[in-house]
Design a protein around this motif. Structure first.
Motif, PDB file in Angstrom:
ATOM      1  N   ALA A  55      65.480  32.641   5.774  1.00 50.27           N
ATOM      2  CA  ALA A  55      66.172  31.593   5.016  1.00 50.27           C
ATOM      3  C   ALA A  55      67.205  32.196   4.066  1.00 50.27           C
ATOM      4  O   ALA A  55      66.917  33.144   3.328  1.00 50.27           O
ATOM      5  N   GLY A  56      68.416  31.659   4.120  1.00 49.90           N
ATOM      6  CA  GLY A  56      69.461  32.034   3.177  1.00 49.90           C
ATOM      7  C   GLY A  56      69.974  33.457   3.288  1.00 49.90           C
ATOM      8  O   GLY A  56      70.550  33.977   2.332  1.00 49.90           O
ATOM      9  N   LYS A  57      69.836  34.088   4.454  1.00 49.77           N
ATOM     10  CA  LYS A  57      70.183  35.504   4.578  1.00 49.77           C
ATOM     11  C   LYS A  57      71.280  35.798   5.600  1.00 49.77           C
ATOM     12  O   LYS A  57      71.784  36.917   5.653  1.00 49.77           O
ATOM     13  N   VAL A  58      71.659  34.836   6.412  1.00 51.30           N
ATOM     14  CA  VAL A  58      72.546  35.116   7.547  1.00 51.30           C
ATOM     15  C   VAL A  58      73.993  34.787   7.184  1.00 51.30           C
ATOM     16  O   VAL A  58      74.300  33.672   6.762  1.00 51.30           O
ATOM     17  N   ASP A  59      74.870  35.761   7.355  1.00 50.10           N
ATOM     18  CA  ASP A  59      76.286  35.571   7.011  1.00 50.10           C
ATOM     19  C   ASP A  59      77.049  34.819   8.092  1.00 50.10           C
ATOM     20  O   ASP A  59      78.002  34.093   7.792  1.00 50.10           O
ATOM     21  N   LEU A  60      76.643  35.006   9.345  1.00 46.27           N
ATOM     22  CA  LEU A  60      77.344  34.336  10.440  1.00 46.27           C
ATOM     23  C   LEU A  60      76.395  34.150  11.611  1.00 46.27           C
ATOM     24  O   LEU A  60      75.672  35.083  11.983  1.00 46.27           O
ATOM     25  N   ILE A  61      76.381  32.941  12.157  1.00 50.47           N
ATOM     26  CA  ILE A  61      75.619  32.639  13.368  1.00 50.47           C
ATOM     27  C   ILE A  61      76.624  32.367  14.480  1.00 50.47           C
ATOM     28  O   ILE A  61      77.456  31.466  14.361  1.00 50.47           O
ATOM     29  N   LEU A  62      76.546  33.131  15.545  1.00 50.30           N
ATOM     30  CA  LEU A  62      77.453  32.979  16.673  1.00 50.30           C
ATOM     31  C   LEU A  62      76.727  32.311  17.830  1.00 50.30           C
ATOM     32  O   LEU A  62      75.716  32.831  18.322  1.00 50.30           O
ATOM     33  N   CYS A  63      77.240  31.170  18.259  1.00 51.65           N
ATOM     34  CA  CYS A  63      76.682  30.446  19.412  1.00 51.65           C
ATOM     35  C   CYS A  63      77.746  30.391  20.501  1.00 51.65           C
ATOM     36  O   CYS A  63      78.647  29.544  20.443  1.00 51.65           O
ATOM     37  N   VAL A  64      77.654  31.270  21.468  1.00 51.37           N
ATOM     38  CA  VAL A  64      78.638  31.316  22.546  1.00 51.37           C
ATOM     39  C   VAL A  64      78.068  30.629  23.782  1.00 51.37           C
ATOM     40  O   VAL A  64      77.118  31.127  24.395  1.00 51.37           O
ATOM     41  N   ASP A  65      78.622  29.486  24.127  1.00 51.40           N
ATOM     42  CA  ASP A  65      78.230  28.745  25.334  1.00 51.40           C
ATOM     43  C   ASP A  65      76.728  28.514  25.390  1.00 51.40           C
ATOM     44  O   ASP A  65      76.112  28.593  26.459  1.00 51.40           O
ATOM     45  N   VAL A  66      76.137  28.226  24.230  1.00 55.28           N
ATOM     46  CA  VAL A  66      74.684  28.048  24.192  1.00 55.28           C
ATOM     47  C   VAL A  66      74.265  26.736  23.533  1.00 55.28           C
ATOM     48  O   VAL A  66      73.264  26.139  23.931  1.00 55.28           O
ATOM     49  N   TYR A  67      75.036  26.249  22.564  1.00 52.85           N
ATOM     50  CA  TYR A  67      74.604  25.048  21.843  1.00 52.85           C
ATOM     51  C   TYR A  67      74.378  23.873  22.793  1.00 52.85           C
ATOM     52  O   TYR A  67      73.424  23.093  22.618  1.00 52.85           O
ATOM     53  N   HIS A  68      75.214  23.738  23.812  1.00 58.00           N
ATOM     54  CA  HIS A  68      75.091  22.591  24.724  1.00 58.00           C
ATOM     55  C   HIS A  68      73.794  22.610  25.526  1.00 58.00           C
ATOM     56  O   HIS A  68      73.465  21.640  26.201  1.00 58.00           O
ATOM     57  N   GLU A  69      73.041  23.722  25.439  1.00 57.07           N
ATOM     58  CA  GLU A  69      71.769  23.832  26.140  1.00 57.07           C
ATOM     59  C   GLU A  69      70.568  23.569  25.225  1.00 57.07           C
ATOM     60  O   GLU A  69      69.427  23.572  25.697  1.00 57.07           O
ATOM     61  N   PHE A  70      70.802  23.350  23.931  1.00 49.05           N
ATOM     62  CA  PHE A  70      69.681  23.117  23.013  1.00 49.05           C
ATOM     63  C   PHE A  70      68.967  21.821  23.385  1.00 49.05           C
ATOM     64  O   PHE A  70      69.565  20.744  23.378  1.00 49.05           O
ATOM     65  N   SER A  71      67.686  21.918  23.664  1.00 48.48           N
ATOM     66  CA  SER A  71      66.912  20.738  24.027  1.00 48.48           C
ATOM     67  C   SER A  71      66.486  19.927  22.796  1.00 48.48           C
ATOM     68  O   SER A  71      66.088  18.771  22.913  1.00 48.48           O
ATOM     69  N   HIS A  72      66.577  20.561  21.611  1.00 53.97           N
ATOM     70  CA  HIS A  72      66.225  19.914  20.353  1.00 53.97           C
ATOM     71  C   HIS A  72      67.328  20.221  19.335  1.00 53.97           C
ATOM     72  O   HIS A  72      67.128  20.995  18.386  1.00 53.97           O
ATOM     73  N   PRO A  73      68.516  19.644  19.512  1.00 54.61           N
ATOM     74  CA  PRO A  73      69.661  20.034  18.688  1.00 54.61           C
ATOM     75  C   PRO A  73      69.476  19.786  17.194  1.00 54.61           C
ATOM     76  O   PRO A  73      69.899  20.608  16.375  1.00 54.61           O
TER      77      PRO A  73
END
Length: 288
Positions: A184-202
Motif C-alpha cells: 500500500a502506498g509504495k508504487v511509483d508507477l503501475i504499467l498495464c500493457v494489453d492486460v487491463y481488458h482481461e481483468f475478470s474483476h476490474p
C-alpha cells in the motif's frame, strides 16, 4: 497406391493441425487474422495471506490456496465491454516475438514512461517479463520491479530469463483476479500493457491498484486502439479511449497525460483522483 495416397493426405492433415496448434500457443489468436481464442487460463484462487511474494532468488512457485469459491463471480462484461479471456502461459512466446518492437515500438513506450533510478515500478500481468526485464536495469540497485501475474508458470519463465540476463532487482508476486498483492502506498508507477481488458474483476483490481500508488504515483494503461480498424488485433483485445475513461474515472482515477504516437496502442497516464468518493455497492452486486 491408394494406401500411399491415404497415408500422404493424413500426414499433410496432421502437419496442418500441428502448425495450427503452434500458432495458437504462440499467441496468434490476438491477431485479427489468427485462429479462435483458446480456453482461458485458470486463475488461481485468493490466498489466505494478504501478501504472497517472493524474492528474485526464490521465485513464486507455490502458494497456500484457499477455495475458488471465495472469489466473486467473474464478469463476462463490464460497462458495455466484453471482457477478454486471460492469455494462457503456453502463449508466452508471443510476448517475446521477434517482430514485437517493429509492430509496437516498445522502446518508444519505455522512453515515454520517464522512469527514474530508485523507483518502484509494477509490471501488472508481467507474463514472462518482456517489459519487466527491460525496466529493471533503468531503476538501478535501489529501484525494483514488482512483477505481478496470476499464473505461477509465467513467473517461473520470467525468473529463468532474469537469471540468464543477470537481473536481480525484481520481485515476483503471484496475484489473484481480485488482488495484485501490492504494498500500500509504495508504487511509483503501475504499467498495464494489453492486460487491463482481461481483468475478470476490474473494480476490485482498480481499487487495489489505487491503494498501492505512492503520492504522485501513476497507472499507465496501454491498450490496442479500437478506433483504428487498421490495427490487426481482434476487437476483443482492443479498447477505445472513451471506454477506458468510462471505466477508470468512476473507479477513482483521473487522466493526466496521453501519448498517441505508438503505431497500434493508446498510452494513457492516470493518477488517483483525490476527490473520489467510492459508492458502496449493494451486497453481492457488481457493476455489469
Amino acid at each position: 497406391m491408394k494406401r500411399f495416397i491415404t497415408m500422404f493426405v493424413c500426414g499433410r492433415i496432421a502437419i496442418a493441425l500441428i502448425l495450427c496448434g503452434a500458432w495458437q500457443l504462440c499467441g496468434g489468436w490476438h491477431y485479427s487474422w489468427g485462429a479462435e481464442e483458446p480456453a482461458a487460463a485458470a486463475p488461481p484462487a485468493a490466498t489466505t495471506s494478504p501478501s504472497q511474494t517472493a524474492s528474485a532468488a526464490e521465485p513464486t512457485t507455490d502458494n497456500t490456496l484457499s477455495s475458488p469459491e471465495e472469489l466473486p463471480p467473474a464478469l463476462e462484461a463490464y460497462k458495455g465491454r466484453t471482457i477478454a479471456q486471460t492469455m494462457h502461459y503456453a502463449g508466452a512466446p508471443w510476448l517475446t516475438r521477434e517482430n514485437r518492437e517493429r509492430e509496437e515500438e516498445c522502446s518508444t513506450l519505455l522512453k515515454t514512461l520517464k522512469l527514474q533510478p530508485g523507483q518502484v515500478v509494477c509490471d501488472m500481468g508481467c507474463g514472462n517479463g518482456f517489459y519487466a526485464l527491460k525496466i529493471a536495469p533503468t531503476l538501478g540497485e535501489k529501484g525494483k520491479v514488482l512483477c505481478v501475474d496470476i499464473q505461477s508458470e509465467m513467473l517461473k519463465l520470467l525468473a529463468e530469463r532474469a537469471k540468464e540476463e543477470n537481473i536481480s532487482n525484481y520481485e515476483l508476486i503471484l496475484g489473484s483476479p481480485i488482488d495484485p498483492r501490492l504494498p500500500a502506498g509504495k508504487v511509483d508507477l503501475i504499467l498495464c500493457v494489453d492486460v487491463y481488458h482481461e481483468f475478470s474483476h476490474p473494480e476490485q483490481m482498480l481499487a487495489a491498484m489505487r491503494r498501492s500508488l505512492a503520492p504522485g504515483g501513476r497507472l499507465v494503461l496501454v491498450e490496442f486502439r479500437l478506433e483504428d480498424p487498421n490495427v490487426p488485433i481482434k476487437e476483443l483485445h482492443k479498447m477505445s479511449k472513451k471506454q477506458i475513461l468510462k471505466e477508470l474515472e468512476p473507479n477513482g482515477f483521473k487522466l493526466v497525460e496521453q501519448f498517441d504516437k505508438l503505431p497500434w496502442q493508446h498510452v494513457m497516464f492516470f493518477e488517483a483522483d483525490p476527490q473520489f468518493q467510492p459508492t458502496p455497492a449493494p451486497p453481492g452486486n457488481t457493476q455489469p
